[in-house]
Design a protein around this motif. Structure first.
Motif, PDB file in Angstrom:
ATOM      1  N   SER A  19       0.825  -1.212   0.000  1.00  0.00           N
ATOM      2  CA  SER A  19       0.000   0.000   0.000  1.00  0.00           C
ATOM      3  C   SER A  19       0.855   1.257   0.000  1.00  0.00           C
ATOM      4  CB  SER A  19      -0.921   0.025   1.225  1.00  0.00           C
ATOM      5  OG  SER A  19      -1.809  -1.050   1.175  1.00  0.00           O
ATOM      6  N   LEU A  22       2.335   1.830  -3.420  1.00  0.00           N
ATOM      7  CA  LEU A  22       1.392   2.410  -4.386  1.00  0.00           C
ATOM      8  C   LEU A  22       1.376   3.936  -4.327  1.00  0.00           C
ATOM      9  CD1 LEU A  22      -1.672  -0.011  -4.193  1.00  0.00           C
ATOM     10  CD2 LEU A  22      -0.006   0.212  -6.043  1.00  0.00           C
ATOM     11  N   VAL A  23       1.564   4.477  -3.130  1.00  0.00           N
ATOM     12  CA  VAL A  23       1.581   5.943  -2.996  1.00  0.00           C
ATOM     13  C   VAL A  23       3.018   6.476  -3.014  1.00  0.00           C
ATOM     14  CG1 VAL A  23      -0.632   6.057  -1.796  1.00  0.00           C
ATOM     15  CG2 VAL A  23       1.478   5.887  -0.459  1.00  0.00           C
ATOM     16  N   GLN A  24       3.941   5.600  -3.377  1.00  0.00           N
ATOM     17  CA  GLN A  24       5.363   5.931  -3.523  1.00  0.00           C
ATOM     18  C   GLN A  24       5.951   6.545  -2.261  1.00  0.00           C
ATOM     19  OE1 GLN A  24       5.619   8.205  -7.168  1.00  0.00           O
ATOM     20  NE2 GLN A  24       5.156   6.406  -8.394  1.00  0.00           N
ATOM     21  N   SER A  25       5.644   5.924  -1.120  1.00  0.00           N
ATOM     22  CA  SER A  25       6.167   6.377   0.169  1.00  0.00           C
ATOM     23  C   SER A  25       7.671   6.138   0.235  1.00  0.00           C
ATOM     24  CB  SER A  25       5.483   5.631   1.313  1.00  0.00           C
ATOM     25  OG  SER A  25       6.127   5.897   2.526  1.00  0.00           O
TER      26      SER A  25
END
Length: 186
Positions: A19, A22-25
């Motif tokens: 997850s 997906l948000v490129q943390s």
């Protein structure tokens, strides 16, 4: 009797890291390394009956870091180590079931602030004191069967340590779960 990391923890960690990916943390590479270190510790380093305390506390650090991504930011998590880490040896994976239970059952969202406290005290020469404390909900625990983690730890303690070398207290009272382990270090 040696405990193994719950497969659900592995799946949850991978899903949480996915997850974040997906948000490129920016946290993803560090979390992957921590998960890799956890798996290395379980597969290779914890085969012995006793390992360096420093390695076991490294495992705990990584385990807690991965558990933190599962909880919301309102949960007050306190994690501290007091005193110098001695060059002692300890049975591996003794602490994991207590810490895992705190994260699994320690967020009842009952209106009171949720909290998890994990404290290692190494200030007494030759001894370790661990306290894991969290709030819980009786309603959440109703009908659930007790897990095997704590009973496995008790069996391992009895097998690997003499009764004069450890003291384990597990108490549930008024919505607070409190585990205390005092252990003579080798």
């Amino acid at each position: 009797l040696k405990g193994q990391l719950n497969p659900h923890f592995l799946f949850n960690s991978l899903n949480n890291i996915y997850s974040l990916a997906l948000v490129q943390s920016e946290k993803v590479p560090e979390l992957i390394l921590r998960l890799s270190d956890l798996m290395r510790h379980i597969i290779y380093e914890s085969k012995e009956n006793f390992i360096p305390l420093e390695k076991e506390l490294g495992f705990v650090n990584n385990f807690i870091a991965l558990q933190r991504i599962r909880v919301n930011e309102q949960v007050r998590i306190t994690y501290e180590i007091t005193g110098e880490i001695p060059s002692a040896r300890i049975a591996p994976l003794l602490f994991e079931p207590f810490i895992d239970n705190a994260f699994k059952h320690g967020m009842p969202h009952s209106g009171e602030p949720d909290f998890i406290q994990i404290r290692f005290d190494l200030t007494t020469h030759g001894a370790l004191h661990l306290q894991v404390k969290n709030n819980y909900s009786e309603m959440y625990l109703q009908g659930k069967k007790p897990g095997i983690g704590i009973s496995n730890v008790k069996q391992r303690l009895n097998y690997l340590y003499t009764s004069s070398n450890y003291q384990l207290s597990v108490e549930k009272e008024k919505g607070i779960f409190d585990v205390q382990l005092r252990l003579k270090l080798m």
